[in-house]
Design a protein around this motif. Structure first.
Motif, PDB file in Angstrom:
ATOM      1  N   GLU A   1      -4.102  11.933  -4.942  1.00  0.00           N
ATOM      2  CA  GLU A   1      -4.224  12.615  -6.140  1.00  0.00           C
ATOM      3  C   GLU A   1      -4.623  14.013  -5.974  1.00  0.00           C
ATOM      4  O   GLU A   1      -4.256  15.116  -6.564  1.00  0.00           O
ATOM      5  CB  GLU A   1      -5.593  12.074  -6.808  1.00  0.00           C
TER       6      GLU A   1
ATOM      7  N   GLU B   1      -3.536   4.207   5.405  1.00  0.00           N
ATOM      8  CA  GLU B   1      -4.966   4.536   5.324  1.00  0.00           C
ATOM      9  C   GLU B   1      -5.389   5.582   4.475  1.00  0.00           C
ATOM     10  O   GLU B   1      -6.618   5.912   3.978  1.00  0.00           O
ATOM     11  CB  GLU B   1      -5.773   4.875   6.817  1.00  0.00           C
ATOM     12  N   LEU B   2      -4.385   6.244   4.122  1.00  0.00           N
ATOM     13  CA  LEU B   2      -4.484   7.558   2.761  1.00  0.00           C
ATOM     14  C   LEU B   2      -4.999   6.692   1.645  1.00  0.00           C
ATOM     15  O   LEU B   2      -4.313   5.945   1.194  1.00  0.00           O
ATOM     16  CB  LEU B   2      -3.084   8.147   2.903  1.00  0.00           C
ATOM     17  N   SER B   3      -5.950   7.245   0.913  1.00  0.00           N
ATOM     18  CA  SER B   3      -6.729   6.684  -0.174  1.00  0.00           C
ATOM     19  C   SER B   3      -5.781   7.163  -1.480  1.00  0.00           C
ATOM     20  O   SER B   3      -5.313   8.441  -1.399  1.00  0.00           O
ATOM     21  CB  SER B   3      -8.064   7.077  -0.212  1.00  0.00           C
ATOM     22  N   LEU B   4      -5.852   6.546  -2.432  1.00  0.00           N
ATOM     23  CA  LEU B   4      -5.388   7.000  -3.641  1.00  0.00           C
ATOM     24  C   LEU B   4      -6.018   8.408  -4.122  1.00  0.00           C
ATOM     25  O   LEU B   4      -5.356   9.126  -4.983  1.00  0.00           O
ATOM     26  CB  LEU B   4      -5.221   5.948  -4.571  1.00  0.00           C
ATOM     27  N   LYS B   5      -7.489   8.561  -3.972  1.00  0.00           N
ATOM     28  CA  LYS B   5      -7.954   9.738  -4.245  1.00  0.00           C
ATOM     29  C   LYS B   5      -7.372  10.790  -3.574  1.00  0.00           C
ATOM     30  O   LYS B   5      -7.385  11.840  -4.078  1.00  0.00           O
ATOM     31  CB  LYS B   5      -9.369   9.340  -3.942  1.00  0.00           C
ATOM     32  N   GLN B   6      -7.112  10.671  -2.192  1.00  0.00           N
ATOM     33  CA  GLN B   6      -6.406  11.825  -1.353  1.00  0.00           C
ATOM     34  C   GLN B   6      -5.432  11.947  -1.982  1.00  0.00           C
ATOM     35  O   GLN B   6      -4.829  13.303  -1.931  1.00  0.00           O
ATOM     36  CB  GLN B   6      -6.533  11.297  -0.022  1.00  0.00           C
TER      37      GLN B   6
ATOM     38  N   LYS C   1       0.817  -0.996   0.092  1.00  0.00           N
ATOM     39  CA  LYS C   1      -0.077  -0.080   0.052  1.00  0.00           C
ATOM     40  C   LYS C   1       0.693   1.201   0.034  1.00  0.00           C
ATOM     41  O   LYS C   1       0.680   2.135  -0.698  1.00  0.00           O
ATOM     42  CB  LYS C   1      -1.065   0.138   1.261  1.00  0.00           C
TER      43      LYS C   1
ATOM     44  N   GLN D   1       2.117   1.848  -3.451  1.00  0.00           N
ATOM     45  CA  GLN D   1       1.061   2.512  -4.509  1.00  0.00           C
ATOM     46  C   GLN D   1       1.014   3.998  -4.348  1.00  0.00           C
ATOM     47  O   GLN D   1       0.819   4.632  -5.373  1.00  0.00           O
ATOM     48  CB  GLN D   1      -0.193   1.713  -4.094  1.00  0.00           C
ATOM     49  N   ILE D   2       1.045   4.431  -3.050  1.00  0.00           N
ATOM     50  CA  ILE D   2       0.882   5.618  -2.550  1.00  0.00           C
ATOM     51  C   ILE D   2       1.960   6.602  -3.101  1.00  0.00           C
ATOM     52  O   ILE D   2       1.749   7.519  -3.910  1.00  0.00           O
ATOM     53  CB  ILE D   2       0.686   5.852  -1.059  1.00  0.00           C
TER      54      ILE D   2
END
Ligand SMILES: *Cc1c(COP(=O)(O)O)cnc(C)c1O
Length: 379
Positions: free
Chosen positions: A366, A359-364, A260, A263-264
């Protein structure tokens, strides 16, 4: 929604394992979970010996004791690092000789080390900044040639590797000793916690003694001797098994955590590449892997950094800077020999860390990256 800089990862098994540890009836150091942790790490990363400690700072203090640093001995350390890297050796009376970073990235510039060596030099301490390996072949060659201890501050470097002529070596397995951190800001955590790795067998026994208040209690518990006592200097560097239980719940999930985080990291890198003519992105040399401990930018000035921090803050995004050149610190400035360490100073003023946690989402990610792009497009 506010985006913090860091948020501790929880695997969900922590309380379960803590309960098991408590119910085992032995919650002091070196209990069942301590052994589970070190076994797993020794196997996965080929460390000769791992000992859990109460912090990376304590692991570094153990390194200084193991290297038998005496007052007046010189130790070469990068200036751009956390206080503990140097303080552990200052505590033993060492003279700290600070080295500069590379121009492209904060790791120690291996080409400047040899000029700092004198007949009093006893050790080189490297820091694998952001979990990115220093040039270990070159540095090991220097330490061997001058008969110096090589110590790795691997606080940020769990699950990262150095690629050496076809071999993949875990960071922390290369120097004589290495120190890791499990502080809650690192990739795997136990609140406060650390580990020392010992890669030269002849120091293992003494490391156990130093960690157990200068006693040979570890050998006693293994049944090798019939009573234990005071045999050397030392301190209390071993964590409770309750801490190890927490840590084990994390170590079990390390691959998931790392996937994860990578990915970030990769998404930040891909999006921000579009402004790579305006800010510097992290640099990973071809001999290093990336454990996605940190995503940082190097901006053009202190003012620009302040402005970017404010802009992100106005969007509820917390970014932080860290490490003030230690040669200019209040404690050290009058002890420094006056050499200018320009790269260390530039990272002090211009490096900015972006939020990076499980927990940081890929949307965040972006969204954060696009705010940064907007900031630069508006300039
Ligand atoms: C976090 C860190 C330390 C200190 O770790 P603790 O476990 O908090 O003692 C030391 N060196 C570096 C490079 C670090 O990032």
């Amino acid at each position: 929604m506010k985006i913090p800089f860091n948020k501790p990862f929880l695997s969900g098994k922590e309380l379960d394992y803590i309960k098991q540890s408590v119910e085992s009836g032995k919650i002091s150091g070196d209990g069942i979970f301590t052994k589970k942790c070190t076994q797993l790490l020794e196997e996965k990363y080929k460390f000769k010996k791992c000992l859990l400690t109460t912090s990376c700072t304590d692991a570094l203090e153990m390194c200084a004791l193991l290297a038998d640093i005496q007052p007046g001995d010189e130790v070469i350390i990068p200036s751009y690092t956390f206080v503990s890297t140097a303080n552990a050796f200052a505590l033993r009376g060492a003279k700290i000789v600070f080295a500069d970073s590379h121009i492209k990235q904060p790791n120690i510039d291996e080409n400047q080390i040899e000029a700092l060596i004198t007949e009093k030099t006893k050790a080189i301490v490297v820091v694998h900044y952001a979990g990115v390996a220093c040039n270990m072949d070159k540095i090991k060659e220097i330490s061997k040639k001058h008969n110096l201890f090589l110590i790795e501050d691997a606080a940020q470097a769990i699950d990262s590797f150095y690629l050496s002529q076809g071999e993949t070596l875990a960071l922390g397995s290369i120097g004589d000793f290495a120190a890791f951190s499990f502080h809650e800001t690192k990739n795997i955590i136990s609140g406060e916690g650390g580990m020392i790795t010992i890669n030269d067998e002849k120091y293992i026994l003494r490391a156990e003694i130093i960690r157990e208040k200068g006693t040979n209690r570890s050998a006693f518990f293994r049944g090798e001797i019939d009573k234990y006592g005071w045999v050397d200097v030392g301190s209390s560097y071993l964590p409770s098994d309750i801490n190890a239980a927490f840590l084990f719940a994390q170590i079990e999930k390390i691959d998931e955590i790392q996937n994860k985080r990578k990915q970030i990291w990769n998404l930040y890198y891909d999006i921000l590449s579009s402004i790579s003519s305006k800010v510097i992105l992290p640099f990973i040399p071809n001999y290093a892997t990336n454990n996605a401990h940190m995503f940082y930018l190097v901006v053009n000035s202190l003012t620009e950094r302040d402005e970017l921090i404010s802009k992100l803050k106005s969007k509820d995004i917390l970014s932080v800077f860290h490490y003030q050149s230690l040669h200019k610190s209040k404690f050290f400035e009058n002890k420094h020999d006056g050499r200018i360490l320009a790269n260390s100073d530039r990272f002090t003023d211009c490096l900015l860390r972006l939020p990076l946690y499980f927990e940081l989402s890929l949307k965040q990610v972006e969204m954060i990256a696009n705010e940064i792009i907007d900031f630069y497009n508006a300039r």
